[in-house]
Design a protein around this motif. Structure first.
Motif, PDB file in Angstrom:
ATOM      1  N   THR A  15       2.322 -12.265 -16.652  1.00 25.11           N
ATOM      2  CA  THR A  15       2.568 -11.613 -15.361  1.00 25.11           C
ATOM      3  C   THR A  15       1.852 -12.343 -14.239  1.00 25.11           C
ATOM      4  O   THR A  15       2.405 -12.542 -13.151  1.00 25.11           O
ATOM      5  CB  THR A  15       2.101 -10.150 -15.408  1.00 25.11           C
ATOM      6  OG1 THR A  15       2.757  -9.467 -16.477  1.00 25.11           O
ATOM      7  CG2 THR A  15       2.410  -9.437 -14.100  1.00 25.11           C
ATOM      8  N   ALA A  16       0.615 -12.752 -14.493  1.00 22.28           N
ATOM      9  CA  ALA A  16      -0.148 -13.473 -13.470  1.00 22.28           C
ATOM     10  C   ALA A  16       0.524 -14.792 -13.111  1.00 22.28           C
ATOM     11  O   ALA A  16       0.597 -15.173 -11.935  1.00 22.28           O
ATOM     12  CB  ALA A  16      -1.571 -13.719 -13.964  1.00 22.28           C
ATOM     13  N   GLU A  17       1.034 -15.491 -14.113  1.00 20.72           N
ATOM     14  CA  GLU A  17       1.727 -16.756 -13.848  1.00 20.72           C
ATOM     15  C   GLU A  17       2.964 -16.528 -12.987  1.00 20.72           C
ATOM     16  O   GLU A  17       3.250 -17.311 -12.068  1.00 20.72           O
ATOM     17  CB  GLU A  17       2.114 -17.417 -15.169  1.00 20.72           C
ATOM     18  CG  GLU A  17       2.774 -18.766 -14.999  1.00 20.72           C
ATOM     19  CD  GLU A  17       3.119 -19.416 -16.326  1.00 20.72           C
ATOM     20  OE1 GLU A  17       3.672 -20.534 -16.313  1.00 20.72           O
ATOM     21  OE2 GLU A  17       2.844 -18.796 -17.385  1.00 20.72           O
ATOM     22  N   ALA A  18       3.694 -15.442 -13.264  1.00 17.66           N
ATOM     23  CA  ALA A  18       4.877 -15.114 -12.468  1.00 17.66           C
ATOM     24  C   ALA A  18       4.512 -14.765 -11.031  1.00 17.66           C
ATOM     25  O   ALA A  18       5.346 -14.883 -10.130  1.00 17.66           O
ATOM     26  CB  ALA A  18       5.636 -13.954 -13.112  1.00 17.66           C
TER      27      ALA A  18
ATOM     28  N   ASP B 279       5.161  -8.781  -5.095  1.00 16.32           N
ATOM     29  CA  ASP B 279       4.982  -8.087  -3.809  1.00 16.32           C
ATOM     30  C   ASP B 279       3.509  -7.850  -3.515  1.00 16.32           C
ATOM     31  O   ASP B 279       3.041  -8.059  -2.388  1.00 16.32           O
ATOM     32  CB  ASP B 279       5.738  -6.752  -3.813  1.00 16.32           C
ATOM     33  CG  ASP B 279       7.241  -6.934  -3.661  1.00 16.32           C
ATOM     34  OD1 ASP B 279       7.647  -8.020  -3.215  1.00 16.32           O
ATOM     35  OD2 ASP B 279       7.985  -5.993  -3.996  1.00 16.32           O
ATOM     36  N   LEU B 280       2.770  -7.397  -4.538  1.00 24.46           N
ATOM     37  CA  LEU B 280       1.347  -7.154  -4.335  1.00 24.46           C
ATOM     38  C   LEU B 280       0.608  -8.448  -4.036  1.00 24.46           C
ATOM     39  O   LEU B 280      -0.231  -8.505  -3.128  1.00 24.46           O
ATOM     40  CB  LEU B 280       0.747  -6.478  -5.570  1.00 24.46           C
ATOM     41  CG  LEU B 280      -0.771  -6.252  -5.518  1.00 24.46           C
ATOM     42  CD1 LEU B 280      -1.115  -5.201  -4.464  1.00 24.46           C
ATOM     43  CD2 LEU B 280      -1.318  -5.839  -6.881  1.00 24.46           C
TER      44      LEU B 280
ATOM     45  N   VAL C 124      -2.537   7.345  -0.506  1.00 18.76           N
ATOM     46  CA  VAL C 124      -1.961   7.146  -1.837  1.00 18.76           C
ATOM     47  C   VAL C 124      -0.652   6.371  -1.781  1.00 18.76           C
ATOM     48  O   VAL C 124      -0.195   5.839  -2.806  1.00 18.76           O
ATOM     49  CB  VAL C 124      -1.751   8.495  -2.550  1.00 18.76           C
ATOM     50  CG1 VAL C 124      -3.083   9.161  -2.848  1.00 18.76           C
ATOM     51  CG2 VAL C 124      -0.874   9.421  -1.711  1.00 18.76           C
ATOM     52  N   SER C 125      -0.033   6.288  -0.617  1.00 18.47           N
ATOM     53  CA  SER C 125       1.215   5.528  -0.479  1.00 18.47           C
ATOM     54  C   SER C 125       0.965   4.056  -0.173  1.00 18.47           C
ATOM     55  O   SER C 125       1.911   3.269  -0.068  1.00 18.47           O
ATOM     56  CB  SER C 125       2.076   6.134   0.636  1.00 18.47           C
ATOM     57  OG  SER C 125       1.375   6.114   1.878  1.00 18.47           O
ATOM     58  N   ALA C 126      -0.271   3.652  -0.042  1.00 18.33           N
ATOM     59  CA  ALA C 126      -0.599   2.294   0.410  1.00 18.33           C
ATOM     60  C   ALA C 126      -0.121   1.220  -0.550  1.00 18.33           C
ATOM     61  O   ALA C 126       0.217   0.115  -0.132  1.00 18.33           O
ATOM     62  CB  ALA C 126      -2.104   2.164   0.631  1.00 18.33           C
ATOM     63  N   ILE C 127      -0.089   1.519  -1.841  1.00 17.14           N
ATOM     64  CA  ILE C 127       0.274   0.497  -2.827  1.00 17.14           C
ATOM     65  C   ILE C 127       1.696  -0.008  -2.614  1.00 17.14           C
ATOM     66  O   ILE C 127       2.021  -1.141  -2.939  1.00 17.14           O
ATOM     67  CB  ILE C 127       0.091   1.045  -4.256  1.00 17.14           C
ATOM     68  CG1 ILE C 127       0.003  -0.090  -5.269  1.00 17.14           C
ATOM     69  CG2 ILE C 127       1.188   2.034  -4.611  1.00 17.14           C
ATOM     70  CD1 ILE C 127      -1.251  -0.892  -5.184  1.00 17.14           C
ATOM     71  N   THR C 128       2.543   0.831  -2.038  1.00 15.64           N
ATOM     72  CA  THR C 128       3.915   0.411  -1.719  1.00 15.64           C
ATOM     73  C   THR C 128       4.084   0.079  -0.246  1.00 15.64           C
ATOM     74  O   THR C 128       4.970  -0.700   0.116  1.00 15.64           O
ATOM     75  CB  THR C 128       4.922   1.508  -2.112  1.00 15.64           C
ATOM     76  OG1 THR C 128       4.556   2.746  -1.468  1.00 15.64           O
ATOM     77  CG2 THR C 128       4.936   1.716  -3.625  1.00 15.64           C
ATOM     78  N   ASP C 129       3.249   0.643   0.605  1.00 12.12           N
ATOM     79  CA  ASP C 129       3.384   0.421   2.047  1.00 12.12           C
ATOM     80  C   ASP C 129       2.820  -0.913   2.499  1.00 12.12           C
ATOM     81  O   ASP C 129       3.400  -1.597   3.348  1.00 12.12           O
ATOM     82  CB  ASP C 129       2.688   1.550   2.825  1.00 12.12           C
ATOM     83  CG  ASP C 129       3.404   2.882   2.673  1.00 12.12           C
ATOM     84  OD1 ASP C 129       4.567   2.877   2.207  1.00 12.12           O
ATOM     85  OD2 ASP C 129       2.801   3.928   3.010  1.00 12.12           O
ATOM     86  N   LEU C 130       1.668  -1.315   1.946  1.00 15.01           N
ATOM     87  CA  LEU C 130       1.006  -2.531   2.423  1.00 15.01           C
ATOM     88  C   LEU C 130       1.861  -3.792   2.302  1.00 15.01           C
ATOM     89  O   LEU C 130       1.895  -4.610   3.230  1.00 15.01           O
ATOM     90  CB  LEU C 130      -0.323  -2.727   1.692  1.00 15.01           C
ATOM     91  CG  LEU C 130      -1.455  -1.735   1.997  1.00 15.01           C
ATOM     92  CD1 LEU C 130      -2.727  -2.164   1.290  1.00 15.01           C
ATOM     93  CD2 LEU C 130      -1.692  -1.594   3.485  1.00 15.01           C
ATOM     94  N   PRO C 131       2.575  -3.998   1.163  1.00 12.13           N
ATOM     95  CA  PRO C 131       3.379  -5.227   1.070  1.00 12.13           C
ATOM     96  C   PRO C 131       4.489  -5.319   2.114  1.00 12.13           C
ATOM     97  O   PRO C 131       4.998  -6.417   2.370  1.00 12.13           O
ATOM     98  CB  PRO C 131       3.973  -5.138  -0.350  1.00 12.13           C
ATOM     99  CG  PRO C 131       3.009  -4.289  -1.112  1.00 12.13           C
ATOM    100  CD  PRO C 131       2.541  -3.269  -0.116  1.00 12.13           C
TER     101      PRO C 131
END
Length: 478
Positions: A445-448, A408-409, A376-383
């Protein structure tokens, strides 16, 4: 969220369709699925591998904010990959759909869940057995505390005759959601269907099926079906308190329904035929055909051709009313919900009739593919890990996970990668202006995040939006 709000996709096909440069030399396809909830994209992608000339290895990384959803996906993938000597395709299909979208199950399906849950306990506590039993899955990325949690979930699913009163929990959720409109709920359900879901593209779901699901939580029914047992996989957050396993009731969807993944279209167009303005087939029939085809393709690696007999056999299928079942199950419960949320762990109190031995057979082999479940921590750990920079060719985001769409993602995505974002067109509570605002914010958001549209996205009609990652004007080859 226990199921997705968009149809199942063959991600390999979407990659070939939406890429903006050639990648025939690509040896591996790395996919990150964020919040897909039900594994529908995984199953369809694997089932349709044989259709592609370029069969490069595909690694599917799965992130869920809740470990309960990982547990359900393990169950659904296991059902889909059961070998034919254990279950024939039709029975496997119906068990899959019951577990996927029904609040109550046939007793034989409930027994199946208990048996398989015992195997899952062995799997999360013995990774060598897991590799032998389900070689497609990888659980080694999960932390020990996460595997302990999954063990509790699987033990909860084994509890016999549990007092998880799903229909009472369901009714309470509906009452809280509708408030003063509860007494006229049938009219509310009818309005949501005719004014929201059907115009959005869910015309193959009949009004009667949708209203039946909104009232009871039962989406898929057949003539020979008498559902009497609660679907324990819908219980939220089973946790251990002393020698008891307790749950937090049902907190899933009660508005849209589990119809979208497999009911909106079918390769057999006779299943979509309209006669005198009425659908000739129910959503349950369409879902059964689609899931049956997927199971056939997983097993044989070849197209499924529907026989005339199969077409005729489903002509007389009707919806089975579950009103009597609902009343019986509600009458059987004489305890308050608060006192019925706990059951003793059968592994602790010693009352289990017999231990479930480890199964000695393996699942249907899936060559050149892996499904890796992330913590569950992967969304912040992977980047933060260099290994995963420019690593993923496809990233999918559910409509409830769009807050994670950040620069970051997207650093995890390779140049030219594909971003698939689930839309909100099938959320009845949203108005037209809400959908337009969602699309505007998503595009911004996608453009950014250095993403450009891969296809035109109409928020009032399309269930997914697709973007290409384009950080430079002249991207290098993958």
């Amino acid at each position: 969220m226990l199921w997705g709000y968009s149809p199942a996709l063959d991600l390999r096909h979407e990659w070939e369709r939406c890429k903006y440069k050639e990648s025939d030399s690509l040896k591996e396809l790395n996919v990150l699925l964020i919040g897909s909830a039900d594994g529908r994209h995984i199953l369809k992608t694997l089932a349709q591998t044989y259709r592609h000339e370029n069969k490069q290895r595909i690694n599917l990384y799965v992130y869920e904010a809740s470990l309960d959803l990982i547990a359900r996906q393990i169950m659904l993938l296991t059902i889909a990959l059961e070998p034919p000597e254990e279950f024939d395709l039709q029975e496997k299909t119906r068990i899959f759909l019951e577990l996927y979208g029904n609040s109550v199950l046939r007793p034989k399906t409930a027994d199946f869940i208990a048996r398989k849950s015992a195997q899952f306990v062995h799997m999360v506590t013995d990774l060598d057995f897991q590799v032998a039993r389900m070689p497609l899955l990888r659980l080694d990325q999960l932390k020990y505390k996460h595997r302990d949690y999954l063990e509790n979930v699987f033990k909860f699913w084994q509890v016999p005759r549990t007092r998880f009163q799903i229909l009472q929990h369901w009714d309470r959720r509906v009452r809280e959601h509708l408030g003063s409109r509860y007494d006229s709920r049938v009219g509310v359900f009818d309005w949501d269907y005719h004014m929201k879901l059907r115009p959005a593209g869910a015309e193959h779901v009949t009004a009667r099926e949708y209203k039946n699901w909104r009232n009871t939580g039962v989406a898929f029914t057949w003539l020979d079906m008498e559902a009497t047992e609660p679907n324990l996989t819908l219980a939220t957050a089973p946790v251990r308190i002393g020698d008891r396993l307790c749950h937090h009731g049902y907190l899933g969807d009660i508005v849209t329904g589990p119809f979208l993944a497999y009911c909106l279209d079918c390769a057999d167009k006779d299943m979509l035929r309209v006669v005198n303005g009425v659908q000739s087939k129910r959503a349950a029939d369409i879902a059964e055909r689609n899931v049956f085809r997927m199971m056939h393709e997983l097993l044989y690696g070849e197209p499924f051709i529907a026989s005339r007999q199969a077409n005729e056999s489903s002509e007389s299928v009707v919806i089975t009313e579950v009103t009597d079942v609902v009343k019986r199950m509600q009458e059987d419960s004489r305890d308050l919900l608060d006192s019925s949320s706990c059951e003793r762990d059968p592994a602790i109190n010693g009352k289990r009739e017999a231990a479930f031995a480890k199964e000695t057979y393996s699942a249907i082999p899936i060559d050149s593919a892996e499904v890796i479940f992330l913590p569950v921590s992967a969304i912040t750990d992977l980047p933060r890990k260099d290994k995963y920079k420019n690593f993923f060719h496809i990233i999918t985001l559910s409509q409830k996970m769009t807050q994670f769409l950040t620069e970051d993602l997207m650093r995890l995505a390779c140049e030219g990668g594909l971003l698939v974002v689930e839309g909100k067109v099938f959320l009845p509570e949203l108005r037209k202006e809400n959908l337009i605002e969602f699309a505007k914010n998503l595009n911004s958001t996608a453009e950014a995040c250095h993403c450009v549209p891969a296809t035109e996205f109409n928020p009032l009609k399309d269930s997914v939006a697709m973007f290409n990652v384009k950080r430079t004007s002249n991207p290098t080859s993958l």
